[in-house]
Design an enzyme around this catalytic site. Structure first.
Site, PDB file in Angstrom:
ATOM      1  N   HIS A   4       0.813  -1.216   0.000  1.00  0.00           N
ATOM      2  CA  HIS A   4       0.000   0.000   0.000  1.00  0.00           C
ATOM      3  C   HIS A   4       0.844   1.262   0.000  1.00  0.00           C
ATOM      4  O   HIS A   4       0.299   2.369   0.082  1.00  0.00           O
ATOM      5  CB  HIS A   4      -0.908  -0.001   1.228  1.00  0.00           C
ATOM      6  N   CYS A   5       2.178   1.134  -0.111  1.00  0.00           N
ATOM      7  CA  CYS A   5       3.039   2.323  -0.002  1.00  0.00           C
ATOM      8  C   CYS A   5       3.911   2.552  -1.238  1.00  0.00           C
ATOM      9  O   CYS A   5       3.742   3.536  -1.946  1.00  0.00           O
ATOM     10  CB  CYS A   5       3.934   2.215   1.238  1.00  0.00           C
ATOM     11  N   ILE A   6       4.855   1.658  -1.470  1.00  0.00           N
ATOM     12  CA  ILE A   6       5.895   1.897  -2.474  1.00  0.00           C
ATOM     13  C   ILE A   6       5.344   2.115  -3.890  1.00  0.00           C
ATOM     14  O   ILE A   6       5.805   3.007  -4.604  1.00  0.00           O
ATOM     15  CB  ILE A   6       6.933   0.762  -2.476  1.00  0.00           C
TER      16      ILE A   6
END
Length: 441
Positions: free
Chosen positions: A279-281
């Site tokens: 959910h970030c990179i």
């Protein structure tokens, strides 16, 4: 309301926090929200979760855990004591002294920010906002979201920030599956929409988190988190590009990296793989890329890193086809087994997993693809729904190619290599075994 009255609201809220009389609301009981709720309840705050997925809300109220970073017995005990409750709507917002927002901030198909969840939650809170509340946005987003998107919505209530209520941004730093760094011992960054907001925000987080670092504004706090993930994305892209070059040069990228990382200074280990997930990179750097255009600024490194990382699943598919061709195996109808669809090892999160892109690419070319993942019994992502198959000697033997796309610690790699006819290892999990059946990324 006068300055004195504003100071009185601040003091009252801090007193309620210090004495654990403050009720904490947590909007979104996922990988960020539920561990946070548990940490607050463990120090005797009463926590009300707002979770619009009714199944999750029901599980919480039964004391049933669904997040690996939360201990089952802790959640059961806290629910039994009445310290954690979950609701599916916002009717209890007036009861809350502190409201922490931890909802998804995805991208559109065109890689632009999608703040629909943040906006909807903020509108629901604004309808029920009362004087003396602290609102904290923890969702990762572009610099300016708290002040430029949330604040105007909240002030439609007729209440004013710093006078009637307090608003901060404190980006989540959750690393699913990390046994060393948890919510409690991971340094917390807080930026406020004014000095009173910053004071009470930092005070609130310091009750359960070992170290709190303050910055000058909510916008600065937002940029902190986006930069952290951009740093990782750019460095992952660098080693992914090195892997592409080593493939052309006939060199072993893992050998090169392992040797390079023996240097005790001036370098930091990053490793290549089939792409980036979670959910970030894959998401957060594009928030910064999009926001930079408002300032007539192009973030070249971010754009290039995203381009390289998005190409990696395609490269894995291409390398798989080359391995089959070298053995004279026709692509259409060939059997492939993918080991691991989680985006990282030892967790069950498959959001944006590059392994799923690899499966799609192989299936599109006519391969019969199955997968095994001890943490993901079933997934539905990007229009593809599949179930994990049982891993056995017979299953491995009947494959034309086995691909290691997630390096779970539970896999018995020597056993896999003993029974699989050929293996494409995209994570370097078997690189020290130096087995003739293995082709590394």
């Amino acid at each position: 309301m006068s300055v004195t009255q504003a100071e009185d609201l601040l003091k009252t809220l801090k007193d309620r926090i210090a004495t654990r009389q403050a009720v904490v609301g947590v909007v979104g009981l996922g990988y960020v929200g539920l561990p946070f709720a548990v940490e607050k309840a463990k120090v005797r705050f009463r926590v009300i979760g707002v979770e619009q997925n009714p199944r999750r809300a029901e599980k919480v109220n039964r004391g049933e855990n669904y997040i690996p970073d939360v201990r089952d017995e802790e959640l059961r005990e806290l629910v039994a004591q009445g310290l954690i409750q979950a609701d599916t709507d916002f009717r209890r917002v007036p009861e809350m002294d502190v409201i922490v927002i931890a909802v998804p901030t995805p991208l559109t198909q065109n890689l632009t920010p999608d703040l629909q969840y943040v906006v909807r939650v903020t509108e629901a809170i604004a309808e029920r906002l009362r004087p003396g509340q602290l609102i904290s946005l923890e969702s990762t987003t572009y610099p300016g979201t708290t002040e430029e998107v949330m604040l105007p919505i909240l002030e439609r209530s007729g209440l004013k920030v710093e006078r009637d209520f307090f608003l901060v941004h404190s980006p989540e730093r959750v690393d699913p599956g990390n046994k060393r760094y948890t919510t409690k011992n991971t340094t917390k960054v807080v930026g406020g929409c004014g000095p009173r907001s910053l004071e009470v925000g930092a005070f609130f987080y310091s009750q359960t988190i070992e170290k709190v670092v303050t910055v000058s504004s909510a916008k600065a706090a937002e940029l902190v988190k986006v930069f952290e993930n951009t740093f990782r994305a750019v460095n992952i892209a660098l080693v992914n590009e090195l892997a592409l070059l080593c493939d052309r040069m006939g060199l072993n990228v893992w050998e090169v990296l392992d040797a390079a990382f023996t240097k005790p200074f001036g370098i930091m280990p990053f490793y290549p793989g089939p792409g980036v997930g979670g959910h970030c990179i894959p998401i957060d750097p594009h928030y910064l890329e999009w926001k930079a255009k408002e300032y007539n600024f192009n973030t070249h490194f971010i754009a290039l890193a995203g381009e390289i990382n998005r190409k990696m699943p395609e490269f894995v598919v291409d390398k798989a086809l080359r391995l089959l061709a070298e053995e004279g195996i026709p692509v259409r109808g060939a059997k492939a087994l993918v080991l691991g669809v989680a985006y990282k090892k030892d967790i069950g999160d498959y959001r944006e997993s590059p392994a799923i892109r690899v499966i799609q690419g192989l299936r599109r070319l006519g391969l019969e693809v199955r997968y095994h993942d001890p943490y993901v019994p079933r997934f539905s992502e990007h229009g593809l729904t599949m179930e994990s198959v049982e891993l056995s000697e017979e299953l491995l033997r009947e494959q034309d190619l086995v691909l290691i796309t997630t390096d779970h610690s539970s896999y018995d790699y020597p056993w896999i290599l003993e029974h699989a006819p050929r293996v494409l290892d995209t994570r370097g999990a078997t690189r020290h075994l130096k087995h003739p059946k293995v082709t590394l990324l």
